[in-house]
Design an enzyme around this catalytic site. Structure first.
Site, PDB file in Angstrom:
ATOM      1  N   CYS A 137      11.514 -10.056 -27.266  1.00 21.73           N
ATOM      2  CA  CYS A 137      12.313  -9.000 -26.641  1.00 21.73           C
ATOM      3  C   CYS A 137      11.926  -7.628 -27.179  1.00 21.73           C
ATOM      4  O   CYS A 137      11.895  -6.641 -26.443  1.00 21.73           O
ATOM      5  CB  CYS A 137      13.794  -9.257 -26.872  1.00 21.73           C
ATOM      6  SG  CYS A 137      14.281  -9.266 -28.626  1.00 21.73           S
ATOM      7  N   HIS A 270      18.911  -9.111 -30.309  1.00 22.28           N
ATOM      8  CA  HIS A 270      18.188  -8.946 -29.052  1.00 22.28           C
ATOM      9  C   HIS A 270      17.900  -7.466 -28.827  1.00 22.28           C
ATOM     10  O   HIS A 270      18.649  -6.597 -29.280  1.00 22.28           O
ATOM     11  CB  HIS A 270      19.036  -9.503 -27.912  1.00 22.28           C
ATOM     12  CG  HIS A 270      18.318  -9.683 -26.608  1.00 22.28           C
ATOM     13  ND1 HIS A 270      17.015 -10.124 -26.519  1.00 22.28           N
ATOM     14  CD2 HIS A 270      18.724  -9.468 -25.314  1.00 22.28           C
ATOM     15  CE1 HIS A 270      16.662 -10.203 -25.235  1.00 22.28           C
ATOM     16  NE2 HIS A 270      17.678  -9.799 -24.496  1.00 22.28           N
ATOM     17  N   ASN A 290      17.392  -5.990 -19.036  1.00 15.56           N
ATOM     18  CA  ASN A 290      17.115  -7.159 -19.858  1.00 15.56           C
ATOM     19  C   ASN A 290      15.730  -7.715 -19.535  1.00 15.56           C
ATOM     20  O   ASN A 290      15.053  -7.233 -18.610  1.00 15.56           O
ATOM     21  CB  ASN A 290      18.194  -8.221 -19.628  1.00 15.56           C
ATOM     22  CG  ASN A 290      18.301  -9.213 -20.773  1.00 15.56           C
ATOM     23  OD1 ASN A 290      17.558  -9.153 -21.748  1.00 15.56           O
ATOM     24  ND2 ASN A 290      19.232 -10.143 -20.660  1.00 15.56           N
TER      25      ASN A 290
END
Length: 324
Positions: A137, A270, A290
């Site tokens: 991520c 994240h 995202n």
């Protein structure tokens, strides 16, 4: 239209859309078919169903308590929360966050700016990507920011190579995790980053194959921000461009749509890209991109309420960079 009739129509639609825990076996079979799932044994299938049912109970509870957001059975529904976080996030928090990126303390009250701002409306945000089962991520959020910097500066899109960053960043740990400002530092140390088309994504750790002759974006300076006022992110977003931020993703896993009012911070894990903010029905919110594919959330995006430190968004890890 008669108010009572309208109420019944709306109430009926909500009830039809609501989940019933007693129908968990039916939902599970539908889930297996929709996402082409299979298991190595009947005992494993039973174990996955038990996890699925637990997640369903959480979804039902969230839909009952959160009036501005909806949650659903999605591709993560047979995974425990710990499994999802360990396989599909990737922010790694070392004991030492210092590097040579300039640290900026955002301790002044926010400026008066527009109530709404969204870099997508200015056509400066690239398409939603999918990191898959690789804890990268940090690479996607970092390069998503550089892609927007490139679009702002040159008025054209380019997709950058997350795989190069995974393979060639020796400070961060590839699919085993990394940080935002250290990723910007890595791009600076490498001398630049290639296009995704030249160095495609493989979702695993590999040998570094960077070719300096093919670098398309180079970083000249990087920053890490300490946010004292959450609202100060608005000023930063408007002046700098989309900002990679760190969050706790635990509560967003089964998100479907709407503004999340309840998103706890049990530990940052994240990285996502902050692209805008707005107000809906009196509720101010952040818009975040995202990296779980466009089939998740609001076509790959999600929204959280502002000024409640939703998902732990107010921290010392937002970062950015200037490109040549």
């Amino acid at each position: 239209m008669n108010k009572i009739v309208l109420y019944l129509l709306v109430y009926g639609a909500v009830q039809c859309a609501a989940y019933d825990v007693l129908k968990a076996p039916n939902y599970f079979e539908d889930f297996l078919h929709k996402f082409n799932k299979s298991y190595s044994s009947e005992s494993e299938k039973l174990r996955r169903f038990q996890i699925f049912r637990h997640n369903l109970e959480e979804i039902i509870n969230k839909n009952h308590n959160d009036s501005t957001a909806q949650y659903e059975i999605n591709k993560f529904a047979d995974l425990s929360k710990d499994e999802t976080i360990s396989k599909y996030t990737g922010l790694s928090l070392p004991l030492q966050t210092q590097n040579f990126c300039e640290v900026v303390v955002l301790d002044r009250p926010p400026d008066k700016g527009p109530l709404e701002f969204d870099w997508r409306r200015l056509n400066k945000v690239t398409s939603v990507k999918n990191q898959g089962m690789c804890g990268a991520c940090w690479a996607f959020a970092t390069l998503g920011s550089l892609e927007s910097q490139f679009a702002i500066k040159h008025n054209q899109f380019i997709n950058l190579s997350e795989q190069q960053l995974i393979d060639c960043d020796f400070v961060d740990a590839g699919c085993d995790g990394g940080l935002l400002h250290t990723a910007f530092e890595a791009v600076m140390n490498m001398g630049g980053i290639q296009a995704e088309s030249d160095y495609p994504y493989e979702a695993n750790n590999g040998d570094c194959r960077a070719n300096a002759a093919k670098f398309v974006v180079k970083v000249k300076k990087c920053y890490r921000y300490i946010t004292v006022f959450e609202e100060k992110l608005k000023d930063l977003l408007r002046s700098v461009g989309p900002i990679p931020v760190a969050i706790d993703a635990s509560d967003i896993v089964n998100y479907k749509r709407g503004i999340m009012k309840y998103c706890a911070n049990h530990g940052l894990n994240h990285a996502v890209l902050l692209v805008g903010y707005a107000v809906e029905n009196g509720v101010p919110f952040w818009i975040l991109k995202n990296t779980w594919g466009a089939d998740w959330g609001e076509q790959g995006y999600f929204r959280v309420q502002q000024n409640i430190n939703a998902c732990g968004i107010q921290n010392e890890l937002p970062s950015s960079a200037e490109i040549y």
